[in-house]
Scaffold this active site. Structure first.
Site, PDB file in Angstrom:
ATOM      1  N   HIS A 126      31.817  32.753  43.724  1.00 45.17           N
ATOM      2  CA  HIS A 126      33.232  32.824  43.331  1.00 45.17           C
ATOM      3  C   HIS A 126      33.848  34.047  44.022  1.00 45.17           C
ATOM      4  O   HIS A 126      33.154  35.026  44.313  1.00 45.17           O
ATOM      5  CB  HIS A 126      33.269  32.990  41.811  1.00 45.17           C
ATOM      6  CG  HIS A 126      34.614  32.961  41.190  1.00 45.17           C
ATOM      7  ND1 HIS A 126      35.438  34.069  41.156  1.00 45.17           N
ATOM      8  CD2 HIS A 126      35.289  31.977  40.539  1.00 45.17           C
ATOM      9  CE1 HIS A 126      36.555  33.745  40.516  1.00 45.17           C
ATOM     10  NE2 HIS A 126      36.496  32.497  40.140  1.00 45.17           N
ATOM     11  N   ASP A 203      25.891  36.955  38.333  1.00 51.06           N
ATOM     12  CA  ASP A 203      27.180  36.488  37.829  1.00 51.06           C
ATOM     13  C   ASP A 203      26.872  35.330  36.885  1.00 51.06           C
ATOM     14  O   ASP A 203      26.546  34.223  37.327  1.00 51.06           O
ATOM     15  CB  ASP A 203      28.052  36.042  39.013  1.00 51.06           C
ATOM     16  CG  ASP A 203      29.352  35.377  38.556  1.00 51.06           C
ATOM     17  OD1 ASP A 203      29.496  35.107  37.345  1.00 51.06           O
ATOM     18  OD2 ASP A 203      30.200  35.110  39.420  1.00 51.06           O
ATOM     19  N   GLN A 206      29.298  31.229  34.473  1.00 58.08           N
ATOM     20  CA  GLN A 206      29.046  29.810  34.154  1.00 58.08           C
ATOM     21  C   GLN A 206      27.656  29.622  33.564  1.00 58.08           C
ATOM     22  O   GLN A 206      27.294  28.498  33.196  1.00 58.08           O
ATOM     23  CB  GLN A 206      29.185  28.940  35.422  1.00 58.08           C
ATOM     24  CG  GLN A 206      30.519  29.041  36.122  1.00 58.08           C
ATOM     25  CD  GLN A 206      31.671  28.410  35.335  1.00 58.08           C
ATOM     26  OE1 GLN A 206      31.471  27.759  34.309  1.00 58.08           O
ATOM     27  NE2 GLN A 206      32.893  28.624  35.793  1.00 58.08           N
ATOM     28  N   LYS A 229      34.863  31.780  28.666  1.00 56.85           N
ATOM     29  CA  LYS A 229      34.142  30.576  29.108  1.00 56.85           C
ATOM     30  C   LYS A 229      33.047  30.188  28.121  1.00 56.85           C
ATOM     31  O   LYS A 229      32.433  29.143  28.248  1.00 56.85           O
ATOM     32  CB  LYS A 229      33.542  30.811  30.490  1.00 56.85           C
ATOM     33  CG  LYS A 229      34.598  30.926  31.591  1.00 56.85           C
ATOM     34  CD  LYS A 229      33.946  30.946  32.943  1.00 56.85           C
ATOM     35  CE  LYS A 229      34.811  31.565  34.007  1.00 56.85           C
ATOM     36  NZ  LYS A 229      35.921  30.712  34.418  1.00 56.85           N
ATOM     37  N   CYS A 367      38.616  29.022  43.387  1.00 62.28           N
ATOM     38  CA  CYS A 367      38.310  30.429  43.724  1.00 62.28           C
ATOM     39  C   CYS A 367      36.956  30.525  44.430  1.00 62.28           C
ATOM     40  O   CYS A 367      36.196  31.479  44.231  1.00 62.28           O
ATOM     41  CB  CYS A 367      38.333  31.323  42.490  1.00 62.28           C
ATOM     42  SG  CYS A 367      39.897  31.299  41.632  1.00 62.28           S
TER      43      CYS A 367
END
Ligand code: C6P
Length: 409
Positions: A126, A203, A206, A229, A367
């Protein structure tokens, strides 16, 4: 499709947003990778804070302030337990994944990264896990390396390993791709990075919503995620960092709460985690996030993963059966995110028509423009699934796509 599968979670009624109709149609919300809907328990926790204990934290000696401080710090402990971090002070509240990664780029960057040092990312990142490193490159003269992905949408692990060398100071990669759904083997990639002497940032924007992210088992040095999220409020997120690294890193934002004493000559800084939490925190957000993580724990990742795998399998089968639908990326392990194209219809047009049918998807580059460049497309349509989705949502998606095909002839 198995519309009577009773093993699936049936919790739509816990999400007030799903009670509404959109353009007169039942809402099929298939945009959870952008932000998840909030269960009533999270909304209630935020409301409870503002109605019962609205006060600043760490500062007041009065009752409300003490209550708010206790709730805020309890939320931090909930995050620690959720990630299985060794210490509560390894949990820094930020405004989200983007803020967390920027914090590392600035503080770890100042500590460790100089001219010629290397940072390794992957082609599926991202923008939030690309641009902070480019800014650091501009400040420090570091080199940014990128491990490519295959045409299936997996990280090319041989190229990844070949990119590691004695100059690699940090390896930063996503647990789950927001554009392709790819699930990366985080522990293996972290072990390879460590073997080369590099630190590791995951990261988990998600990742945390869909799978356990045990920072000790994964052995990552930093992990970033966003509250919104994972069924929590917007504007709150987390940076986990290993104690030793956080202690060595300089603060990058100055202000209230991050100091012990201030004179015009010299300031001494507060201990972890407050060193990195300047200013009034998003108190209600942290409390809401704590409740959201409790909600996830109450359901259990096993149930969430089973549910999402069933919905994903249905969606996959249904989309592949529609003539003219092209899936973008077929990674070896995938979570509930599917990028696709329909005939020659621009994803934005498709998204608009689907919206008229009550189906919310995301259309665009997500993104992740380098991913789009890899597949030679400017944009895709993206359907992403969560624990409140069911077979009816897939049926509605299929019918809406067919309607778009009719409109575009
Ligand atoms: N992806 C999406 O629709 P923030 O904006 O800080 O909460 O999260 C940034 C971010 C970082 N990494 C990954 C893998 C992400 O998916 C995101 C956010 C959303 O895909 C909004 S662009």
């Amino acid at each position: 499709m198995n519309g009577t599968d009773t093993t699936l979670l049936d919790i739509r009624d816990r999400f007030p947003c799903l009670e509404q109709q959109v353009h007169g149609k039942r809402l099929a919300y298939l945009d959870s990778a952008a932000t998840a809907l909030k269960p009533a328990c999270v909304i209630d926790a935020v409301t409870q804070h503002y109605t019962q204990e609205s006060a600043n934290i760490h500062r007041g000696v009065h009752h409300l302030s003490e209550k708010a401080t206790a709730s805020f710090e309890a939320a931090r402990e909930t995050v620690r337990a959720h990630l299985n971090a060794a210490h509560t002070h390894e949990i820094i509240f930020t405004s989200g994944t983007t803020d967390s990664i920027n914090l590392v780029a600035q503080a770890f960057g100042q500590l460790e990264i100089g001219k010629g040092d290397e940072i390794l990312i992957t082609e599926m990142e991202h923008h939030s896990n690309i641009v902070p490193w480019q800014l650091l490159r501009e400040r420090s003269g570091a080199v940014l390396r990128v491990a490519p992905i295959s045409d299936d949408g997996d990280v090319d692990r041989e190229a990844f390993r070949a990119s590691l060398n004695e100059r690699t100071k940090l390896v930063a990669f996503t647990a789950v791709s927001n554009a392709l759904g790819t699930v990366n083997p985080v522990a293996e990639m972290a072990a390879e990075a460590h073997a080369a002497g590099a630190s590791v940032l995951v990261d988990a924007a998600q990742g945390v919503p869909v799978q356990p992210m045990d920072v000790q088992a994964l052995d990552c040095d930093f992990l970033a995620f966003s509250g919104h999220k994972v069924f929590g409020p917007t504007g709150i997120g987390v940076l986990y960092g290993k104690e030793g690294l956080l202690e060595a890193m300089p603060p990058v934002k100055g202000g209230g709460d991050m100091i012990l004493s201030v004179t015009f000559e010299k300031t001494t800084y507060n201990a972890l985690p407050y060193t990195f939490e300047a200013g009034t925190a998003h108190i209600a957000g942290a409390i809401g996030l704590g409740r959201a993580l409790e909600f996830v724990s109450e359901l259990g990742y096993a149930a969430i993963e089973t549910h999402e795998a069933a919905i994903l399998a249905d969606a996959f089968e249904a989309l592949q059966a529609i003539e003219g639908v092209r899936l973008v990326g077929t990674p070896s392990r995938r979570k509930g995110i599917i990028s696709f194209l329909v005939d020659e219809i621009h994803p934005h047009d498709l998204g608009t028509i689907l919206d008229q049918e009550g189906v919310a998807i995301r259309a665009g580059h997500h993104c992740a423009q380098p991913v789009m460049a890899h597949f030679g497309v400017p944009a895709t349509a993206r359907a992403s699934f969560s624990l409140y989705n069911n077979h009816d949502d897939i049926d509605q998606l299929v019918a809406a796509i067919q309607k778009a095909q009719e409109i575009f002839g």
